[in-house]
Scaffold this motif. Structure first.
Motif, PDB file in Angstrom:
ATOM      1  N   ALA A  78       0.834  -1.198   0.000  1.00 56.19           N
ATOM      2  CA  ALA A  78       0.000   0.000   0.000  1.00 56.19           C
ATOM      3  C   ALA A  78       0.869   1.248   0.000  1.00 56.19           C
ATOM      4  O   ALA A  78       2.007   1.240   0.503  1.00 56.19           O
ATOM      5  CB  ALA A  78      -0.922  -0.003   1.221  1.00 56.19           C
ATOM      6  N   ASP A  79       0.303   2.339  -0.536  1.00 59.74           N
ATOM      7  CA  ASP A  79       1.049   3.593  -0.633  1.00 59.74           C
ATOM      8  C   ASP A  79       1.108   4.353   0.682  1.00 59.74           C
ATOM      9  O   ASP A  79       1.901   5.285   0.814  1.00 59.74           O
ATOM     10  CB  ASP A  79       0.408   4.501  -1.696  1.00 59.74           C
ATOM     11  CG  ASP A  79       0.569   3.952  -3.102  1.00 59.74           C
ATOM     12  OD1 ASP A  79       1.482   3.131  -3.317  1.00 59.74           O
ATOM     13  OD2 ASP A  79      -0.225   4.331  -3.980  1.00 59.74           O
ATOM     14  N   ASN A  80       0.254   3.982   1.634  1.00 64.83           N
ATOM     15  CA  ASN A  80       0.233   4.682   2.914  1.00 64.83           C
ATOM     16  C   ASN A  80      -0.288   3.742   3.996  1.00 64.83           C
ATOM     17  O   ASN A  80      -0.906   2.718   3.697  1.00 64.83           O
ATOM     18  CB  ASN A  80      -0.630   5.947   2.833  1.00 64.83           C
ATOM     19  CG  ASN A  80      -2.069   5.639   2.458  1.00 64.83           C
ATOM     20  OD1 ASN A  80      -2.858   5.220   3.311  1.00 64.83           O
ATOM     21  ND2 ASN A  80      -2.418   5.806   1.172  1.00 64.83           N
ATOM     22  N   ASP A  81      -0.053   4.105   5.246  1.00 63.67           N
ATOM     23  CA  ASP A  81      -0.401   3.220   6.356  1.00 63.67           C
ATOM     24  C   ASP A  81      -1.906   3.042   6.521  1.00 63.67           C
ATOM     25  O   ASP A  81      -2.379   1.954   6.868  1.00 63.67           O
ATOM     26  CB  ASP A  81       0.193   3.755   7.666  1.00 63.67           C
ATOM     27  CG  ASP A  81       1.688   3.491   7.776  1.00 63.67           C
ATOM     28  OD1 ASP A  81       2.210   2.700   6.969  1.00 63.67           O
ATOM     29  OD2 ASP A  81       2.331   4.074   8.678  1.00 63.67           O
ATOM     30  N   GLU A  82      -2.663   4.090   6.295  1.00 63.87           N
ATOM     31  CA  GLU A  82      -4.110   3.957   6.478  1.00 63.87           C
ATOM     32  C   GLU A  82      -4.698   2.948   5.494  1.00 63.87           C
ATOM     33  O   GLU A  82      -5.529   2.113   5.865  1.00 63.87           O
ATOM     34  CB  GLU A  82      -4.789   5.317   6.329  1.00 63.87           C
ATOM     35  CG  GLU A  82      -4.542   6.230   7.541  1.00 63.87           C
ATOM     36  CD  GLU A  82      -5.191   7.577   7.386  1.00 63.87           C
ATOM     37  OE1 GLU A  82      -6.437   7.635   7.421  1.00 63.87           O
ATOM     38  OE2 GLU A  82      -4.460   8.573   7.224  1.00 63.87           O
ATOM     39  N   ASP A  83      -4.264   2.998   4.259  1.00 66.87           N
ATOM     40  CA  ASP A  83      -4.742   2.014   3.283  1.00 66.87           C
ATOM     41  C   ASP A  83      -4.262   0.612   3.637  1.00 66.87           C
ATOM     42  O   ASP A  83      -4.970  -0.376   3.432  1.00 66.87           O
ATOM     43  CB  ASP A  83      -4.273   2.387   1.875  1.00 66.87           C
ATOM     44  CG  ASP A  83      -5.074   3.542   1.274  1.00 66.87           C
ATOM     45  OD1 ASP A  83      -6.030   3.997   1.928  1.00 66.87           O
ATOM     46  OD2 ASP A  83      -4.734   3.988   0.161  1.00 66.87           O
ATOM     47  N   LEU A  84      -3.040   0.534   4.170  1.00 71.40           N
ATOM     48  CA  LEU A  84      -2.481  -0.770   4.555  1.00 71.40           C
ATOM     49  C   LEU A  84      -3.401  -1.465   5.556  1.00 71.40           C
ATOM     50  O   LEU A  84      -3.736  -2.648   5.396  1.00 71.40           O
ATOM     51  CB  LEU A  84      -1.088  -0.575   5.167  1.00 71.40           C
ATOM     52  CG  LEU A  84      -0.327  -1.839   5.553  1.00 71.40           C
ATOM     53  CD1 LEU A  84       0.129  -2.602   4.306  1.00 71.40           C
ATOM     54  CD2 LEU A  84       0.884  -1.500   6.421  1.00 71.40           C
ATOM     55  N   TYR A  85      -3.834  -0.732   6.579  1.00 75.30           N
ATOM     56  CA  TYR A  85      -4.643  -1.348   7.626  1.00 75.30           C
ATOM     57  C   TYR A  85      -6.117  -1.441   7.223  1.00 75.30           C
ATOM     58  O   TYR A  85      -6.843  -2.313   7.722  1.00 75.30           O
ATOM     59  CB  TYR A  85      -4.429  -0.616   8.941  1.00 75.30           C
ATOM     60  CG  TYR A  85      -2.991  -0.746   9.389  1.00 75.30           C
ATOM     61  CD1 TYR A  85      -2.452  -2.002   9.682  1.00 75.30           C
ATOM     62  CD2 TYR A  85      -2.145   0.351   9.455  1.00 75.30           C
ATOM     63  CE1 TYR A  85      -1.123  -2.153  10.050  1.00 75.30           C
ATOM     64  CE2 TYR A  85      -0.809   0.217   9.823  1.00 75.30           C
ATOM     65  CZ  TYR A  85      -0.302  -1.046  10.113  1.00 75.30           C
ATOM     66  OH  TYR A  85       1.014  -1.192  10.455  1.00 75.30           O
ATOM     67  N   PHE A  86      -6.572  -0.577   6.320  1.00 76.41           N
ATOM     68  CA  PHE A  86      -7.893  -0.741   5.728  1.00 76.41           C
ATOM     69  C   PHE A  86      -7.956  -2.098   5.020  1.00 76.41           C
ATOM     70  O   PHE A  86      -8.910  -2.871   5.208  1.00 76.41           O
ATOM     71  CB  PHE A  86      -8.144   0.389   4.731  1.00 76.41           C
ATOM     72  CG  PHE A  86      -9.456   0.321   3.999  1.00 76.41           C
ATOM     73  CD1 PHE A  86     -10.517   1.148   4.358  1.00 76.41           C
ATOM     74  CD2 PHE A  86      -9.647  -0.540   2.927  1.00 76.41           C
ATOM     75  CE1 PHE A  86     -11.732   1.098   3.671  1.00 76.41           C
ATOM     76  CE2 PHE A  86     -10.849  -0.602   2.237  1.00 76.41           C
ATOM     77  CZ  PHE A  86     -11.899   0.223   2.615  1.00 76.41           C
ATOM     78  N   ILE A  87      -6.935  -2.401   4.230  1.00 76.47           N
ATOM     79  CA  ILE A  87      -6.927  -3.659   3.478  1.00 76.47           C
ATOM     80  C   ILE A  87      -6.752  -4.847   4.416  1.00 76.47           C
ATOM     81  O   ILE A  87      -7.361  -5.902   4.207  1.00 76.47           O
ATOM     82  CB  ILE A  87      -5.830  -3.613   2.399  1.00 76.47           C
ATOM     83  CG1 ILE A  87      -6.205  -2.557   1.346  1.00 76.47           C
ATOM     84  CG2 ILE A  87      -5.640  -4.974   1.747  1.00 76.47           C
ATOM     85  CD1 ILE A  87      -5.087  -2.220   0.381  1.00 76.47           C
ATOM     86  N   GLN A  88      -5.960  -4.680   5.464  1.00 76.46           N
ATOM     87  CA  GLN A  88      -5.850  -5.768   6.444  1.00 76.46           C
ATOM     88  C   GLN A  88      -7.221  -6.074   7.043  1.00 76.46           C
ATOM     89  O   GLN A  88      -7.601  -7.247   7.182  1.00 76.46           O
ATOM     90  CB  GLN A  88      -4.860  -5.408   7.558  1.00 76.46           C
ATOM     91  CG  GLN A  88      -4.627  -6.572   8.524  1.00 76.46           C
ATOM     92  CD  GLN A  88      -3.662  -6.253   9.653  1.00 76.46           C
ATOM     93  OE1 GLN A  88      -3.458  -5.086  10.013  1.00 76.46           O
ATOM     94  NE2 GLN A  88      -3.042  -7.283  10.209  1.00 76.46           N
ATOM     95  N   GLY A  89      -7.978  -5.040   7.389  1.00 77.78           N
ATOM     96  CA  GLY A  89      -9.328  -5.246   7.903  1.00 77.78           C
ATOM     97  C   GLY A  89     -10.228  -5.924   6.888  1.00 77.78           C
ATOM     98  O   GLY A  89     -11.001  -6.833   7.221  1.00 77.78           O
ATOM     99  N   TYR A  90     -10.130  -5.503   5.635  1.00 74.21           N
ATOM    100  CA  TYR A  90     -10.936  -6.093   4.566  1.00 74.21           C
ATOM    101  C   TYR A  90     -10.629  -7.591   4.424  1.00 74.21           C
ATOM    102  O   TYR A  90     -11.540  -8.423   4.324  1.00 74.21           O
ATOM    103  CB  TYR A  90     -10.649  -5.369   3.250  1.00 74.21           C
ATOM    104  CG  TYR A  90     -11.507  -5.815   2.087  1.00 74.21           C
ATOM    105  CD1 TYR A  90     -12.673  -5.130   1.763  1.00 74.21           C
ATOM    106  CD2 TYR A  90     -11.155  -6.920   1.303  1.00 74.21           C
ATOM    107  CE1 TYR A  90     -13.473  -5.541   0.686  1.00 74.21           C
ATOM    108  CE2 TYR A  90     -11.935  -7.342   0.247  1.00 74.21           C
ATOM    109  CZ  TYR A  90     -13.095  -6.644  -0.057  1.00 74.21           C
ATOM    110  OH  TYR A  90     -13.878  -7.052  -1.117  1.00 74.21           O
TER     111      TYR A  90
END
Length: 814
Positions: A78-90
């Motif tokens: 991911a390009d940023n941490d927020e997206d990284l953990y959004f996708i982990q949640g998904y």
């Protein structure tokens, strides 16, 4: 042929539809469940199912890709941490939705919504323990820190993005069986999951209620003998000879402690309903490059938890501009919990420390609106709990909160044995905390200083954080928020009518037991006491001694250590406790009094190689004989009160018998005859032999068949979703600590060479769907003691043949 009129046919069809779509008892509405379009058939995943996808989702800030390897392990870029953990949640929701939903509902005391009336008392206990209260306090801490709040928000948004995309046909099969729907995720539910882990790993490490009963039976010196703080054979986590600083806090024992607390012969008849498994523990160890063939440190970890399908763990790699970490995550929570990155590796074991105490409260009257404290009536905070019950009426329960915490037991919540005493609970998990911050920082740590900075705010459950770095450092630190206690404070229920018995502070974090780069070249923890008797604080807990002895002895004698050596040590079946107990059993058994059956089992024990291997008959004979011996020695005293007092640990019994063969407790107080150790050892074998003979007739004398190792589905009644009869040995006090349904939930070995060489396995699979080939495909690998090589993917590997599927995530255009 008889023709049924249309009106009658329509009526029958309508009735059938009504019946099939109505839930009868525990049976789901069969119309929905059997529907080809929406029912359980839709959960059967084709063997060649593709996980390729291109998703446009609200909540993302940019683009990201997830590369799945052939084991369905996601490598998230991911390009940023927020997206990284959004996708982990998904991904957690996509592959483990029912698991995270069920576990957090149970944590909140909402199991009755799923299980019906049988879970009401469980739900009451969860609420009276203050699980939601603890999670709410944690969220105050999380939301006070902007970075933590952003990550929790992103993770929650990711879970909900998946839930919102679900079609009826895609809802996990367990929902269809139970006729329930997935529920929206919140940050509080993540906090609840972490508090459930805190309960699992810290609520079971105290025995205050049972110890109070023991105090009513035994004299003070006997209590110290039966429940010692330091075993003679202890190999502590921090190497012996470590010099400790003078304590930074010296708690003062109240003058009234001897009369009102230590010398008081009272008993408590309340019992916890859902006491965590006493085997919850783990092994970890780290060896320095001076002891390895490669010259690089090797770190190993295997947390021992209840084995379940889906597994408690979900393997993944998380990559962003600030982080590149690999390991196992905890579905329902962000971050990699146990793993490694480009620079370091870390693992955890449970500290086994007691961080939960009970205080007796005096209410003014039955309204529970006021309680006596420090010479006056203080107001309680009353919280009305509404328990929704599937198939039944709501249940109301009122919980009173005091200066100590919630009143867990009182007149309105009791069991068959309760004396209706008012007992409030003080637990460090109630305090505001942000355990997630530790793992956020560990995922990004580069060296020892980063590691110590990461772990120092971790509060509950107390953990032994083991560490290794590519720079060559190795370390271990027992970290948690531990009360500074005076001698024997908190072993028993304490008076709560004033502040005399309250905790006076906490052990300074820098004084928690720790070690770095010892001369001997290794460190280990296996749930034993962290330090010897020279440690300046009173640190009660439910420690496990034998595994630490075995690991210590093995590592001390090893040089030129390889990854394969560490794999073999993970799988070690040697029974150290049996080695120590064997001479006592053989010395005091009266062979001349044994019948042919007992002699046969004695011969099996004599020729046993002390290995608790799957096919071992000697391990089965030993365990049955030893259990029988403990009953002969202790049962008469411990059952003088109901509920019974806690049994001394196996290690304690073994050490007492070695020191004193005339131990007074050997004689049964309920018989006129005077028994000695010869008598009870022989009687114990005779009784055990009767049970062993039955097991032999059933074909269950071999250890694996005797204990039937099983990985159950989260709902144990779903037998078809379980994996019973695994051919594995071990036991709770053996390195390979497998019991019936408990054991190494994740085995990991990391050699910090360049590049990093890592291996791991857990007894489950990546997909929580029982209809998927990835549901339990790791179980056989785990049972055979084998590992998967962990692929630490790089940016340049995006065309590697290891990649089988790709999910592309894009920000949804407005």
């Amino acid at each position: 042929m008889r023709i049924i009129p249309f009106a009658i046919s329509a009526a029958v069809t309508a009735g059938l539809v009504f019946v099939l779509n109505k839930q009868w008892g525990t049976v789901p509405p069969m119309g929905k469940f059997l529907s080809p379009q929406h029912g359980f058939w839709q959960n059967a995943e084709p063997a060649n199912a593709s996980f390729d996808a291109e998703l446009n989702l609200e909540g993302l800030k940019g683009k990201a890709e997830v590369y799945f390897d052939d084991r369905l392990v996601p490598h998230v870029f991911a390009d940023n941490d927020e997206d990284l953990y959004f996708i982990q949640g998904y991904l957690h929701a996509k592959f483990r939705l029912f698991q995270i939903d069920l576990q957090t509902k149970a944590a909140a005391g909402r199991a009755s919504e799923i299980a019906g009336p049988k879970a009401i008392n469980y739900d009451k206990e969860q609420r009276r323990l203050g699980m939601v209260y603890a999670a709410e306090n944690a969220m105050k801490e999380v939301e006070s820190e902007p970075v933590s709040k952003k990550i929790f928000d992103a993770y929650t948004n990711g879970i909900n993005a998946y839930i919102n995309s679900l079609k009826d046909s895609e809802i996990p099969v367990e929902y269809k069986l139970l006729n329930i729907k997935p529920e929206k995720w919140t940050n509080l539910r993540t906090a609840l999951l972490l508090k459930m882990m805190a309960k699992m790993l810290s609520s079971g490490t105290e025995s205050d209620l049972a110890n109070t009963n023991a105090k009513s039976i035994f004299l003070p010196d006997e209590l110290k003998m039966l429940y010692p703080q330091v075993h003679d054979s202890l190999m502590p986590i921090v190497p012996k000879g470590t010099v400790f600083e003078k304590p930074g806090i010296i708690p003062l024992k109240p003058a009234i402690a001897d009369s009102l607390y230590l010398g008081k012969k009272d008993s408590v008849l309340a019992q916890e309903i859902s006491k965590p498994d006493i085997n919850n523990g783990s092994n970890n160890w780290v060896v320095a490059g001076s002891k390895t063939q490669s010259g690089a440190p090797i770190l190993c970890n295997d947390p021992h938890l209840e084995l379940s399908l889906p597994s408690i763990w979900y393997e993944m790699q998380l990559v962003s501009p600030t982080s590149n970490s690999y390991g196992v995550s905890l579905p329902g929570s962000p971050f990699v919990i146990i793993g490694f990155n480009d620079s370091i590796a870390w693992g955890v074991t449970n500290s086994q420390r007691d961080v939960k105490d009970y205080y007796e409260i005096k209410f003014k009257d039955k309204t529970k609106q006021e309680y006596w404290f420090n010479g006056k009536w203080e107001k309680t905070i009353l919280k009305e709990e509404i328990i929704k019950v599937k198939g039944g009426k709501d249940v109301l329960d009122t919980v009173a909160y005091t200066v100590f915490g919630p009143v867990m037991f009182d007149e309105s919540f009791s069991n068959d044995f309760s004396a209706k005493r008012n007992l409030a609970v003080r637990w460090t998990a109630h305090d505001p905390s942000n355990e997630g911050k530790t793992f956020y920082k560990l995922n990004r740590a580069k060296n020892y200083d980063d590691y110590t900075e990461a772990i120092k705010t971790f509060q509950c459950p107390g953990q032994n954080f083991v560490f290794a770095s590519k720079s060559g450092d190795i370390a271990i630190w027992q970290q948690g928020k531990f009360p500074a206690r005076w001698d024997r404070q908190g072993l028993y229920v304490m008076p709560g009518e004033d502040s005399s018995f309250m905790w006076q502070g906490f052990i300074p974090q820098a004084e928690n037991p720790h070690a770095k780069n010892p001369e001997r070249g290794f460190l280990e923890s296996a749930n034993q006491r962290p330090a010897d008797s020279t440690y300046p604080y009173f640190i009660p807990g439910s420690y496990i001694t034998p595994r630490g002895i075995t690991i210590e002895n093995k590592l001390a004698g090893m040089t030129g250590i390889t990854v394969n050596d560490m794999m073999a040590l993970h799988g070690n079946y040697f029974n150290t406790l049996a080695e120590d107990a064997r001479s006592t059993l053989l010395t005091y058994v009266k062979e001349s009094e044994l019948d042919a059956s007992s002699k046969k089992f004695l011969d099996i024990f004599k020729s046993w190689d002390l290995q608790a291997s799957p096919d071992s008959k000697g391990q089965t004979v030993y365990q049955c004989w030893w259990d029988s011996l403990e009953a002969e020695i202790w049962k008469d005293e411990l059952t003088k009160i109901n509920p019974q007092a806690p049994w001394p640990e196996e290690q304690t019994t073994m050490e007492l018998l070695k020191k004193d063969s005339a131990l007074k407790f050997v004689d049964n107080i309920n018989t006129a005859e005077k028994e000695n150790l010869f008598d009870v050892v022989t009687t114990a074998l005779k009784k055990a032999s009767a049970d062993l003979a039955k097991k032999e007739t059933e074909g269950k004398l071999e250890w694996a068949k005797f204990k039937n190792p099983t990985v159950y589905h989260l709902i144990k009644d779903l037998k078809g979703f379980a994996r019973p009869g695994l051919n594995v040995g071990g036991n709770g006090n053996i390195i390979n600590a497998i019991t019936h349904s408990h054991g190494p939930s994740w085995r990991m070995i990391v050699q910090l060479t360049t590049p990093t060489e890592a291996y791991g396995v857990y007894p489950g699979g990546q997909n929580g769907n029982p209809g998927s080939r990835f549901y339990d495909d790791y179980v056989d690998t785990w049972a055979e003691g084998k590992y998967h090589k962990l692929w630490f993917m790089r940016e340049g590997d995006k065309t590697d043949k290891t990649i089988k599927w790709v999910m592309k995530f894009n920000k949804k255009s407005s």
